[in-house]
Design an enzyme around this catalytic site. Structure first.
Site, mmCIF file in Angstrom:
data_model
loop_
_atom_site.group_PDB
_atom_site.id
_atom_site.type_symbol
_atom_site.label_atom_id
_atom_site.label_comp_id
_atom_site.label_asym_id
_atom_site.label_seq_id
_atom_site.Cartn_x
_atom_site.Cartn_y
_atom_site.Cartn_z
ATOM 1 N N HIS A 1 2.632 8.470 4.931
ATOM 2 C CA HIS A 1 1.774 9.572 5.399
ATOM 3 C C HIS A 1 2.476 10.353 6.512
ATOM 4 C CE1 HIS A 1 -2.088 9.195 3.349
ATOM 5 N NE2 HIS A 1 -2.044 7.885 3.503
ATOM 6 N N SER B 1 -6.932 4.223 -1.350
ATOM 7 C CA SER B 1 -6.756 2.768 -1.393
ATOM 8 C C SER B 1 -8.055 2.027 -1.705
ATOM 9 C CB SER B 1 -6.212 2.265 -0.054
ATOM 10 O OG SER B 1 -4.915 2.760 0.150
ATOM 11 N N ASP C 1 -1.044 0.106 -4.734
ATOM 12 C CA ASP C 1 -2.341 0.697 -5.115
ATOM 13 C C ASP C 1 -2.186 2.167 -5.511
ATOM 14 O OD1 ASP C 1 -1.691 1.345 -2.507
ATOM 15 O OD2 ASP C 1 -3.699 0.990 -1.702
ATOM 16 N N HIS C 2 -1.110 2.788 -5.049
ATOM 17 C CA HIS C 2 -0.824 4.189 -5.373
ATOM 18 C C HIS C 2 0.506 4.540 -4.727
ATOM 19 C CE1 HIS C 2 -1.759 5.105 -1.231
ATOM 20 N NE2 HIS C 2 -2.862 4.388 -1.367
ATOM 21 N N THR D 1 -7.992 -2.001 1.501
ATOM 22 C CA THR D 1 -7.387 -2.869 0.478
ATOM 23 C C THR D 1 -7.975 -4.284 0.498
ATOM 24 O OG1 THR D 1 -5.399 -1.535 0.680
ATOM 25 C CG2 THR D 1 -5.192 -3.608 -0.522
ATOM 26 N N GLU E 1 -1.386 -8.141 1.540
ATOM 27 C CA GLU E 1 -1.117 -6.698 1.590
ATOM 28 C C GLU E 1 -0.091 -6.334 2.665
ATOM 29 O OE1 GLU E 1 -3.867 -4.009 3.448
ATOM 30 O OE2 GLU E 1 -3.202 -2.328 2.210
ATOM 31 N N ASP F 1 0.855 -1.193 0.000
ATOM 32 C CA ASP F 1 0.000 0.000 0.000
ATOM 33 C C ASP F 1 0.890 1.242 0.000
ATOM 34 O OD1 ASP F 1 -1.850 2.108 0.667
ATOM 35 O OD2 ASP F 1 -3.229 0.542 1.338
ATOM 36 N N ASP G 1 2.231 2.623 3.381
ATOM 37 C CA ASP G 1 1.451 3.849 3.192
ATOM 38 C C ASP G 1 1.407 4.704 4.455
ATOM 39 O OD1 ASP G 1 -0.636 5.469 1.759
ATOM 40 O OD2 ASP G 1 -1.903 4.692 3.366
HETATM 41 MG MG MG Z 1 -4.330 -0.748 2.419
HETATM 42 ZN ZN ZN Z 2 -2.844 6.301 2.316
#
Ligand code: MG
Ligand code: ZN
Length: 540
Positions: free
Chosen positions: A310, A98, A348-349, A151, A301, A44, A306
């Site tokens: 952040h 997500s 996912d990004h 996710t 996952e 993620d 992620d």
């Molecule tokens: Mg996720």
């Molecule tokens: Zn995020």
């Protein structure tokens, strides 16, 4: 900031070039009939910048914990796998979250921001996992966040919003994957469990054996654990229960998210450790799923890359990437002698706009070089282009920024001083700050840490939809973790552009039967990646 944006673009250009010359381009044919198992691994927020950190660490850290300098990503490419680049945007917007991205990966169709398992009009549509079940395959979902988090939810639930995790848990139970492993017990147990003397509470204390904090987020008294047992699931709340479980398995190892990767690293050799690692969960799932002659679909996952991004917490992010890498290594090893298994590793990004960057701080001293052009002049670059020792220092971090600030918030009010913040930071990271710097960090508005001890976007309390307007906003300059990252940036040679997501396209690594791998190369969109995965699972 300009430097880091150009770093991103250069990365993309280089990687796009790589895609073009990665091995022999296989013929663009439809997925092979012979692909029996599909394992999709999602980091993620793991864009090219994140991957760049791991690859740089693996190759250049003087004391890398990846001894041969090879990551799982290297191994995929070295063993005939492919590399592609995929755009991730949701319907009609530039950036994705997500939920929308997971939905697009799971269904092969455009979805909208924050939706779970819906098309762009808001209709539920079948996911790759649901299709795999129809094909008679076994299926599994694994995460180190909550199993009901966006996710994994996108693969087995259909809800209007990602925050509806109580309903998502019910959907997931109805979808019925063979194996579900992760955190998030709070959405599976009855509201009554919050009452100390209740029968539900006592029963839960008994079956969880004290391994997981018991507190429900449900608004009703449904006990989804009991419902799961009726559907044939074995329940697990710790590592040994998980390892002993025979087949259909629901493992919930935390009240909310599972521990972050620094905590995992710190407890790895503790004989009392009861929480399984991502790799251990993956190993158990594959043991169970591979018993099905029809094959399986498994989504794994690494969800906290992620969160580290952040928070702009580079040391934590490195640990999160190493946690994912260890899992990829395991999966590759399991599949190494098989020609019937497709492994897809993607994100996912991208999150944060991360990069190493050069600075004007601590400029290098002039030195001599043996080369011809330096016979009568010294070598002295105009900037400090970065010290490889920083990589070891990043990995040496002892606590996440979130844990550091939680520790600070737990001090009595009169002890919440800049000096004490600096002390906590300097005890737990290899990048010391001064009291004056701590003072600057504390000059932001007071943002308490996210209630589970995880900073979602840093640190606002965002448990319910009521605060949704604060949920996905740019927070860089009123967020203490992000501010700490700014203070240590020059010493780490690190820049971060944002505390949220960016639209930087993500990489797609695929390894499996040649014909099946072919569609996953080139420049694609995540809806296509989702559709190719569905085609592979369906043998089309
Ligand atoms: Mg996720
Ligand atoms: Zn995020």
């Amino acid at each position: 900031m300009k430097n880091s944006i150009s770093t991103i673009f250069i990365t993309i250009i280089l990687l796009t070039a790589l895609v073009g010359c990665a091995h022999k381009q296989p013929q663009l044919t439809k997925a092979s009939q012979k692909t029996k198992n599909v394992i999709m691994i999602i980091g993620d927020g793991m864009g090219p910048e994140q991957l760049g950190l791991l690859l740089t660490y693996a190759r250049q850290a003087p004391n890398s914990v990846l001894p041969d300098g090879k990551t799982g990503f290297d191994k995929i490419i070295h063993h005939g796998g492919s590399l592609g680049l995929s755009l991730t945007n949701a319907h009609n917007v530039l950036v994705t979250d997500s939920a929308a991205s997971g939905s697009q990966l799971a269904t092969g169709q455009y979805s909208r921001s924050e939706m779970i398992g819906l098309d762009k009009d808001g209709n539920p549509i079948p996911t790759v996992l649901e299709k795999a079940i129809q094909e008679g395959k076994s299926t599994g979902l694994i995460t180190d966040t909550r199993i009901t988090h966006a996710t994994p939810a996108a693969f087995a639930a259909h809800q209007a919003h990602r925050s509806m995790e109580n309903s998502i848990a019910m959907d997931m139970l109805n979808a019925g994957p063979t194996v579900m492993l992760g955190g998030g017990l709070r959405h599976w147990i009855p509201k009554e469990a919050n009452i100390k003397e209740s029968a539900s509470r006592k029963e839960l204390e008994e079956i969880t054996q004290g391994a997981v904090r018991i507190k429900s987020k449900r608004k009703d008294n449904r006990n989804l654990l009991k419902e799961a047992q009726k559907k044939g699931y074995t329940l697990a709340f710790n590592k040994s229960q998980m390892e002993a479980a025979p087949e259909k398995l629901l493992g919930l190892f935390a009240y909310s998210a599972m521990p972050d990767a620094i905590r995992v690293s710190n407890s790895l050799d503790d004989p009392a450790r009861s929480i399984p690692t991502l790799k251990e969960m993956s190993s158990k799932a594959i043991d169970i799923l591979s018993q099905n002659d029809q094959g399986f679909f498994l989504m794994i996952e690494a969800g906290q890359i992620d969160w580290a991004a952040h928070a702009n917490d580079t040391g934590l992010m490195l640990h999160e990437l190493v946690r994912l890498n260890e899992t990829i290594d395991y999966v590759l090893d399991w599949a190494k002698d098989r020609d019937d298994t497709m492994i897809i590793v993607t994100a996912d990004h991208t999150t944060g706009g991360f990069g190493f960057s050069y600075t004007g701080k601590d400029l290098p001293r002039a030195k001599t070089l043996p080369g011809k052009m330096f016979q009568d002049r010294s070598y002295k670059p105009g900037y400090n282009f970065g010290d490889q020792n920083v990589l070891d220092k990043l990995y040496a971090q002892k606590l996440s920024y979130t844990d550091i600030f939680t520790g600070f918030d737990e001090l009595s009010e009169e002890n919440q001083t800049p000096a004490n913040l600096a002390r906590l930071i300097n005890e737990n990271t290899a990048f010391p700050i001064t009291t004056a710097q701590a003072q600057r960090i504390l000059q932001t508005e007071d943002n308490p840490i996210y209630e589970d001890g995880h900073s979602y976007l840093g640190s606002k309390v965002v448990p319910e939809l009521d605060n949704k307007d604060e949920f996905f906003v740019y927070q860089k300059y009123d967020n203490r973790q992000n501010l700490l990252a700014l203070e240590v940036g020059a010493d780490q040679f690190v820049v971060w552009n944002t505390g949220t997501h960016t639209n930087t396209p993500v990489l797609v690594f695929a390894k499996g039967p040649q014909a099946a791998v072919a569609p996953f190369t080139g420049i694609i969109h995540h809806t296509q990646l989702g559709q190719f995965t569905i085609d592979t699972v369906s043998g089309q």
